[in-house]
Design an enzyme around this catalytic site. Sequence first.
Site, PDB file in Angstrom:
ATOM      1  N   ASN A  96      -4.871  -1.227  12.448  1.00  0.00           N
ATOM      2  CA  ASN A  96      -4.515  -2.418  13.233  1.00  0.00           C
ATOM      3  C   ASN A  96      -4.053  -2.015  14.633  1.00  0.00           C
ATOM      4  OD1 ASN A  96      -2.202  -1.260  12.004  1.00  0.00           O
ATOM      5  ND2 ASN A  96      -1.030  -3.137  12.307  1.00  0.00           N
ATOM      6  N   ASP A 306       4.781  -0.461   3.366  1.00  0.00           N
ATOM      7  CA  ASP A 306       4.013  -1.382   4.212  1.00  0.00           C
ATOM      8  C   ASP A 306       4.623  -1.438   5.616  1.00  0.00           C
ATOM      9  OD1 ASP A 306       1.720  -2.894   4.470  1.00  0.00           O
ATOM     10  OD2 ASP A 306       2.706  -4.779   3.954  1.00  0.00           O
ATOM     11  N   GLY A 325       5.545  -8.946   9.286  1.00  0.00           N
ATOM     12  CA  GLY A 325       5.685  -7.509   9.098  1.00  0.00           C
ATOM     13  C   GLY A 325       7.102  -7.006   9.230  1.00  0.00           C
TER      14      GLY A 325
END
Length: 417
Positions: A96, A306, A325
């Site tokens: 990303n 994550d 996030g």
Amino acid sequence: MNILIKSATILDSKSDFHNTTQDILVEGGLITKIGSNLKNPKKHKEVSFDNLHISSGWFDSSVAFGEPGFEERETIDNGIKTAALSGFTSVALNPNTHPIIDTSSDVSFVKSKASNKAVKVLPIGALTKGSESTDLAELFDMKNAGAVAFYDYKKPLSNPNLLKIALQYASNFNGLVCSFPQENKISGNGVMNENVTSTSLGLKGNPALAEELQVARDLFLLEYTGGKLHIPTISTAKSVALIREAKAKKLDVSCSVAIHNLYFTDERLTDFDTDFKVKPPLRTQDDIDALVEGVKDGTIDMVTSDHNPLDIELKKVEFDHAAYGTIGLESAFGALQQKFTLKKTIDILTKGKQRFGILETSIAIGEKINATLFNPNSKYTFTEEHIYSKSKNAIFKNQTLKGNVYGIIANNTVVLK
């Protein structure tokens, strides 16, 4: 690299010295001696910490840094430092970035930037060009350049035929295809779990059904095509049941769960704290119970931080407009120990390597040293002073955690606090 590690309790079920306290002599990056009260005639640097424990190096299957393109969030160099001080000797890096990592030259850039560091950075290539779900990216070329898997980070593949072709094509070179579990037509503009809490807060809901439909679809496709499928960051009880059933059928599927989805329910969003805005969203206690059980019985193969650094401009806005996030490398060990035993925590942190093509190592004479050093017993409140990332969007801020990481010794490099 020559070093003598003093009085370390070895936690490594593959080692003959498992559950014993030993000195470990490392010469030229290799473990040459393990024993009690080893002498140090060559005056190698000695490493000694309070209640020192050592295990095989930890692995995280889903980490984002930002570079290239989003260096204000995180750089590769500082991301590697953060991973090392958090106990990780290898991380799988999501694509990303800007540009998206979707060519062999992009993969080569990451590998070059991260070469000769203590932490082994394993690039994940995008599954589709630009992660736009239209055309497959250069999967074979990226594999040859060093990509360990293919994944459009947090972007579901809407076209089932494209996933079918990807699984068939990648099976020719043993490629690992990842598919984010969300059906966008069901999730819509939902920003949290669809539940009583979302209704009371007036926030649009993202139902568990959106995940479960996608998981079921992907498993049907895998059964049809064969190949290797990884489903990252599941979050619902039904997803666990579906994957358990698929594994009983001997399908080649693996999955992960984010640590925060084992820890917090959607009720934590009542004060609209955007650090708790994650994808997939925080779910219910029933989901947490099923996920924890899935980790314990092996249905869930990996637990990931994550880790996704986001600068303040993306988080300090209205909840609807905040980015999804949280960072999680720094809090991973301490959070896991609040949910699992030390033995299970170390098992979790060292699992998943083989799936991503990482050579397993052990604390054994003749092996290259690839190890994490830590104290499992210290308790503390996780605050900003424990954050090494450039971005500070930490979901575990102000939580009580258990266990302090001292650092790592890996790739002929020592990184210690």
